[in-house]
Enzyme design. Sequence first.
Site, PDB file in Angstrom:
ATOM      1  N   GLN A 173     -14.677 -42.723  -8.578  1.00  0.00           N
ATOM      2  CA  GLN A 173     -15.250 -42.888  -7.247  1.00  0.00           C
ATOM      3  C   GLN A 173     -15.386 -44.367  -6.903  1.00  0.00           C
ATOM      4  OE1 GLN A 173     -15.576 -39.929  -5.968  1.00  0.00           O
ATOM      5  NE2 GLN A 173     -15.844 -40.884  -3.976  1.00  0.00           N
ATOM      6  N   HIS A 202     -12.578 -46.662  -5.309  1.00  0.00           N
ATOM      7  CA  HIS A 202     -12.115 -46.467  -3.931  1.00  0.00           C
ATOM      8  C   HIS A 202     -12.376 -47.692  -3.071  1.00  0.00           C
ATOM      9  CE1 HIS A 202     -10.412 -42.618  -2.962  1.00  0.00           C
ATOM     10  NE2 HIS A 202     -11.277 -41.990  -3.709  1.00  0.00           N
ATOM     11  N   GLU A 258     -21.298 -36.146  -0.913  1.00  0.00           N
ATOM     12  CA  GLU A 258     -19.952 -35.711  -0.514  1.00  0.00           C
ATOM     13  C   GLU A 258     -19.334 -34.876  -1.646  1.00  0.00           C
ATOM     14  OE1 GLU A 258     -17.210 -38.922  -0.362  1.00  0.00           O
ATOM     15  OE2 GLU A 258     -15.698 -37.811   0.780  1.00  0.00           O
ATOM     16  N   HIS A 259     -19.343 -35.435  -2.864  1.00  0.00           N
ATOM     17  CA  HIS A 259     -18.809 -34.741  -4.044  1.00  0.00           C
ATOM     18  C   HIS A 259     -19.944 -34.524  -5.037  1.00  0.00           C
ATOM     19  CE1 HIS A 259     -15.351 -37.376  -2.689  1.00  0.00           C
ATOM     20  NE2 HIS A 259     -14.789 -36.178  -2.640  1.00  0.00           N
ATOM     21  N   ASP A 281      -9.205 -34.092  -5.275  1.00  0.00           N
ATOM     22  CA  ASP A 281      -8.566 -35.062  -4.373  1.00  0.00           C
ATOM     23  C   ASP A 281      -7.102 -34.738  -4.133  1.00  0.00           C
ATOM     24  OD1 ASP A 281     -10.775 -36.628  -3.978  1.00  0.00           O
ATOM     25  OD2 ASP A 281     -10.316 -38.024  -5.605  1.00  0.00           O
ATOM     26  N   HIS A 293     -27.268 -17.076  41.531  1.00  0.00           N
ATOM     27  CA  HIS A 293     -26.939 -16.329  40.321  1.00  0.00           C
ATOM     28  C   HIS A 293     -27.304 -14.858  40.516  1.00  0.00           C
ATOM     29  CE1 HIS A 293     -26.354 -20.173  38.389  1.00  0.00           C
ATOM     30  NE2 HIS A 293     -26.134 -19.631  37.211  1.00  0.00           N
TER      31      HIS A 293
END
Lengths: 430, 430
Positions: B259, B262, B327-328, B361, B420
């Site tokens: 991770q 990145h 996220e993960h 991934d 209406h």
Amino acid sequence: MAATLSTADEGFEAAFAAFLETKREASQEVDDIVREIIARVRREGDAALAGYTQRFDRFDVTAAGMRVTRAEIEAAYGACSPETLDALRLAHERIRTHHARQLPQDAQYTDPIGVELGWRWTAVSTVGLYVPGGMASYPSSVLMNAVPAKVAGVERVVMVVPAPDGRLNPLVLVAADIAGVDEIFRIGGAQAVAALAYGTETVPAVDKIVGPGNAYVAAAKRQVFGRVGIDMIAGPSEVLVVADRDNDPGWIAADLLAQAEHDTAAQSILMTEDADFAHAVVEAVERQLRQLSRADIASASWRDFGAVILVGSLDEAPSLIDRIAPEHLELATVRADDLLPKIRNAGAVFLGRHTPEAIGDYVGGSNHVLPTARSARFSSGLSVLDFVKRMSTLRLGPEQLRALGPAAIALAAAEGLEAHGRSVSIRLNM
Amino acid sequence: MAATLSTADEGFEAAFAAFLETKREASQEVDDIVREIIARVRREGDAALAGYTQRFDRFDVTAAGMRVTRAEIEAAYGACSPETLDALRLAHERIRTHHARQLPQDAQYTDPIGVELGWRWTAVSTVGLYVPGGMASYPSSVLMNAVPAKVAGVERVVMVVPAPDGRLNPLVLVAADIAGVDEIFRIGGAQAVAALAYGTETVPAVDKIVGPGNAYVAAAKRQVFGRVGIDMIAGPSEVLVVADRDNDPGWIAADLLAQAEHDTAAQSILMTEDADFAHAVVEAVERQLRQLSRADIASASWRDFGAVILVGSLDEAPSLIDRIAPEHLELATVRADDLLPKIRNAGAVFLGRHTPEAIGDYVGGSNHVLPTARSARFSSGLSVLDFVKRMSTLRLGPEQLRALGPAAIALAAAEGLEAHGRSVSIRLNM
């Protein structure tokens, strides 16, 4: 008087393209004001809410108590007619039953090489519901926003509603109570959105904020997006009525005006193959306008944004409908079932001569929070799906990792992400 | 060196709350520049694209041809190793098969009083896919964005990718071709987003834009939102690894570094009940860091945003996980199946010791476009649902209108929307 376009005219394509680009909202420069309001609510919490409420809604919210009490809600029931209460309960039950069908299913399966894949849906924990005050304070909108959240399983639905001069609409309180709203705070505007996004001493921070509002509320929702989720930003309402000549012009005129009375920026469009019928509808609109309490609003909307589109045949309708991508689409024609499968862009479709759009606003069961301003090209009406989110799950054993690992390592290497590859290879003793 | 928090410490709650508020992205003042770029592309079309491409990507896109040709795509295949091509094809097939299970079902039913309700899902017609250039030009991301669109039935997927100095990554072209992308344009930046939103002589206007990009691309997507749909704005990537002491510290360290490599703003968090194990993982991180080609990036990420959270028992994990909303999420523990049902906020969950996040991934089959920055509290990873929208349908006959009409009229009256009510009553001869 509404504009008329005809597909038979030589200039139709240019005129129609220009029509699609018509802006119905003045852009307001509110971003800086809203930024300051949000910053102050973050800094000062309840005190900022009290200050803004005094300024914009003209009452002392600290003295009144920010939170609406159970006693006030009970009193609100007393202020509603039995007929209206029954109608609200019928609407609630129909909306609840319909939305219960939208609950998505979890999935779990094992693929041919033994990898376990799946997903689990879970509800958003806490949702904030913005309800406008004053003229646009609609109990039906409370139901339409709160019911899908509760059906989704949201534990805590927190409503904010401004109380101009300290006054709240009893019907809005009752609708919230029927829908299962957990807490109600008498605050509104950008300051209420800020409170929901960041929390104050009294107002809890939520995970997502939904509900309509004015330009300040919309700007505040945009600014807090990311910190919390938001729903779509609603624009002025619109209807496209596709009607063959066999309709009663008065019925169709009534449908066009039901949309036009919402807002001077609302839009009502008639599409038909028959110029005489179109003429009769336009005459009926003028006639009915004279009898309406909201004639000023409806006539401005019809004059500025109303339109009649004449087509050579209803076969031309689907492609034009898709380009307009209307929020509401009435197919008041015997060909409704033939046309429907050819249409892809519309928020909600009302089929046949006995389904005026107003039924969908209240008691049809489907949601009346729908994509406006051509956004039905890429988005949907509010549903249970807006209050749940999906976690994907993945499980490999040693055997599956040996099978898939080399491909992952190859792609990681191709992308220059060595550590990605190592997290696989280290488990394969490579 | 990553920070360590322990739930046993008295100051844990304050430290954890501060940790959750940590911003990992510098806010950049790009809005004004982007606004000008969009305005110029709207005004000048292709000529503006040529000008910006010359300035930012340093080549003449008019001479090169804006659209990537079939011959170039064929040549790109020749530039890829057979092993990488096989890996891409395996990834494509697994992603396609998995996403095919996400296609939502239409519904159509008649309720007890004869009202017909339902909904129809239709695909977005045209989708724009933004693919970054340079270092972050990942073929796996092309698959993850394009495949769900194609599975959803999107007719036209239009990809844009910047070509710095005129050069394109052959793997990106091949991935696009395998995924079924229909057209590729060698343009990038805010100008490419503007072209997709408004169209130019060469680039078609699309209905929705998806895909990651830098701060300019993100700002452009925000600005064109409403005109077109957009996906979520991706922040820096993050992983939370929940690991018991029975793991190999080297494996867990490799996952944290996968991770961290990145982006310097990426975040890797270890949660464990065993301080000695945590210590061993931290040592393994330091050791593995020395061997990484992207050690500079990974060590900055680990130093600035890495964290170890010590818990008294893994029973404490679910509520902390939900607040982090990673996220993960890796559950590298024998208790994975016991913990999973207690967790509600995470983008994707990787179960057991043999499911490193990197598998997800590339070749797991589930999507790697996932909610970052705690947005898993209210949003989901990319799926087929992002490329379809729902039209609701409603049909009443005269009998149903008589049954429901009075309630609609009552609610319209309560809301002050007379027209209406009239659109209903006129059909009931009321």
